[in-house]
Design a protein around this motif. Structure first.
Motif, PDB file in Angstrom:
ATOM      1  N   VAL A 188      -8.250  -6.674  30.304  1.00 40.53           N
ATOM      2  CA  VAL A 188      -9.488  -5.903  30.431  1.00 40.53           C
ATOM      3  C   VAL A 188     -10.692  -6.846  30.443  1.00 40.53           C
ATOM      4  N   ALA A 189     -10.701  -7.814  29.508  1.00 38.65           N
ATOM      5  CA  ALA A 189     -11.813  -8.765  29.425  1.00 38.65           C
ATOM      6  C   ALA A 189     -11.927  -9.587  30.706  1.00 38.65           C
ATOM      7  N   VAL A 196      -1.046  -3.769  35.879  1.00 40.61           N
ATOM      8  CA  VAL A 196      -1.587  -2.402  35.912  1.00 40.61           C
ATOM      9  C   VAL A 196      -3.102  -2.409  36.056  1.00 40.61           C
ATOM     10  N   ILE A 197      -3.769  -3.220  35.241  1.00 47.27           N
ATOM     11  CA  ILE A 197      -5.238  -3.250  35.268  1.00 47.27           C
ATOM     12  C   ILE A 197      -5.748  -3.855  36.570  1.00 47.27           C
ATOM     13  N   THR A 198      -5.050  -4.852  37.101  1.00 48.34           N
ATOM     14  CA  THR A 198      -5.439  -5.413  38.406  1.00 48.34           C
ATOM     15  C   THR A 198      -5.324  -4.353  39.487  1.00 48.34           C
ATOM     16  N   VAL A 216     -11.747 -20.817  39.816  1.00 46.86           N
ATOM     17  CA  VAL A 216     -10.710 -20.845  38.787  1.00 46.86           C
ATOM     18  C   VAL A 216      -9.928 -19.537  38.785  1.00 46.86           C
ATOM     19  N   ALA A 217      -9.138 -19.317  39.804  1.00 51.04           N
ATOM     20  CA  ALA A 217      -8.374 -18.080  39.909  1.00 51.04           C
ATOM     21  C   ALA A 217      -6.944 -18.359  40.351  1.00 51.04           C
ATOM     22  N   VAL A 218      -5.991 -17.926  39.537  1.00 50.01           N
ATOM     23  CA  VAL A 218      -4.572 -18.102  39.820  1.00 50.01           C
ATOM     24  C   VAL A 218      -3.859 -16.820  39.432  1.00 50.01           C
ATOM     25  N   GLY A 219      -2.726 -16.540  40.061  1.00 48.67           N
ATOM     26  CA  GLY A 219      -1.918 -15.396  39.669  1.00 48.67           C
ATOM     27  C   GLY A 219      -2.609 -14.068  39.909  1.00 48.67           C
ATOM     28  N   PHE A 220      -2.568 -13.188  38.904  1.00 46.55           N
ATOM     29  CA  PHE A 220      -3.174 -11.866  39.041  1.00 46.55           C
ATOM     30  C   PHE A 220      -4.688 -11.954  39.176  1.00 46.55           C
ATOM     31  N   LEU A 221      -5.304 -12.938  38.546  1.00 49.62           N
ATOM     32  CA  LEU A 221      -6.747 -13.117  38.679  1.00 49.62           C
ATOM     33  C   LEU A 221      -7.100 -13.473  40.123  1.00 49.62           C
ATOM     34  N   HIS A 222      -6.309 -14.330  40.731  1.00 54.60           N
ATOM     35  CA  HIS A 222      -6.553 -14.694  42.134  1.00 54.60           C
ATOM     36  C   HIS A 222      -6.353 -13.479  43.041  1.00 54.60           C
ATOM     37  N   LEU A 223      -5.336 -12.693  42.751  1.00 53.13           N
ATOM     38  CA  LEU A 223      -5.087 -11.484  43.533  1.00 53.13           C
ATOM     39  C   LEU A 223      -6.258 -10.517  43.396  1.00 53.13           C
ATOM     40  N   LEU A 224      -6.779 -10.398  42.180  1.00 55.77           N
ATOM     41  CA  LEU A 224      -7.907  -9.502  41.915  1.00 55.77           C
ATOM     42  C   LEU A 224      -9.153  -9.924  42.695  1.00 55.77           C
ATOM     43  N   ALA A 276       4.752  -5.303  45.852  1.00 51.53           N
ATOM     44  CA  ALA A 276       5.722  -6.364  46.092  1.00 51.53           C
ATOM     45  C   ALA A 276       5.189  -7.717  45.616  1.00 51.53           C
ATOM     46  N   VAL A 277       3.902  -7.969  45.899  1.00 52.32           N
ATOM     47  CA  VAL A 277       3.285  -9.235  45.468  1.00 52.32           C
ATOM     48  C   VAL A 277       3.211  -9.297  43.947  1.00 52.32           C
ATOM     49  N   MET A 278       2.855  -8.186  43.306  1.00 50.14           N
ATOM     50  CA  MET A 278       2.791  -8.157  41.840  1.00 50.14           C
ATOM     51  C   MET A 278       4.159  -8.405  41.224  1.00 50.14           C
ATOM     52  N   LEU A 279       5.186  -7.772  41.782  1.00 51.37           N
ATOM     53  CA  LEU A 279       6.543  -7.987  41.286  1.00 51.37           C
ATOM     54  C   LEU A 279       6.940  -9.450  41.433  1.00 51.37           C
TER      55      LEU A 279
END
Length: 265
Positions: free
Chosen positions: A30-31, A116-118, A133-141, A159-162
């Protein structure tokens, strides 16, 4: 083996620590999302991206993943659970496989809040930004924000999240041989976090050196995997999953090699 898996899953379900970790990842997700939103709107200064990264999935899971491995493996050496399992007729390979399965499930559970939050944040159509500075779910967001999603896009997003979840499980599978080697929870956490930091630096090097980038592509730490978005082709997604599964197998084999030489008292 199923009994060992059920026993470890039951312990995690009843563990206060596991519930606290899930609460932590939920709050951090959330943060992270709120900071990315406020930075994009200018309500927060862009210089705070470093603070936002501290709440990101790649940073949080590198710490909590080692903690869970310590709970599952190191604690069982301390309370003699592993010794009892061997005395009950379970092979060392069976014990390692069951620990790997439960660790993977636990990592997926504590990472679900980020997924879920993304997904919810992207569904709002708002703009999110966290600088470079974005990797993983943060980069996707941050990469897929402010877009209108069609049904195929939603399916591809899932599919990408999985795939990202599987990548994280593969990355943290390195904690299994480390835990069987050092048998100290705090050392597992420190080593896993240090390794995560080093692989992050390796990504920077790989971006400028094709040979290093190619080598990384055979591990779950490859830049094309951790920076995956909806633009990723089916081949990239499949390759990421296959590479991750092979890497987990290698870590399990390494763990068995170490555990086989360990004297159980």
């Amino acid at each position: 083996m199923l009994n060992l898996i059920r026993a470890d899953v039951f312990k995690l379900r009843k563990s206060i620590t596991m519930k606290v970790l899930l609460a932590i990842t939920t709050l951090c997700a959330v943060a992270m999302t709120m900071m990315a939103y406020f930075i994009s709107t200018g309500k927060l200064d862009a210089s705070l991206t470093g603070v936002g990264f501290m709440f990101s999935d790649v940073n949080v899971i590198s710490i909590l993943g080692g903690l869970i491995a310590g709970m599952l493996i190191c604690a069982d050496f301390d309370n003699k659970t592993i010794q009892d399992s061997i005395a009950s007729g379970n092979s060392r390979s069976t014990i390692i496989f069951s620990k790997a399965v439960v660790l993977g499930l636990a990592l997926v559970v504590i990472l679900l809040p980020y997924a879920v939050i993304t997904g919810i944040a992207l569904g709002t159509g708002s703009k999110f930004d966290m600088g470079a500075v974005a990797v993983g779910f943060l980069h996707l967001l941050t990469s897929e924000s402010a877009k209108a999603f069609t049904t195929p896009d939603v399916l591809k997003l899932l599919a990408v999240m999985l795939t990202l979840l599987i990548l994280y499980v593969a990355q943290l599978s390195i904690s299994i041989p480390i835990a069987f080697l050092v048998k100290k929870p705090i050392l597992v956490i420190v080593i896993c976090y240090a390794f995560s930091f080093l692989t992050g630096q390796l990504l920077t090097i790989a971006s400028n050196h094709p040979i290093v980038e190619r080598i990384c592509s055979f591990t779950p730490f490859g830049g094309s995997y951790v920076l995956m978005t909806l633009d990723a082709g089916a081949g990239t997604v499949v390759k990421a999953i296959v590479v991750s599964l092979i890497f987990i197998g290698v870590m399990a084999a390494l763990s068995y090699s170490l555990f086989r030489k360990t004297e159980i008292k």
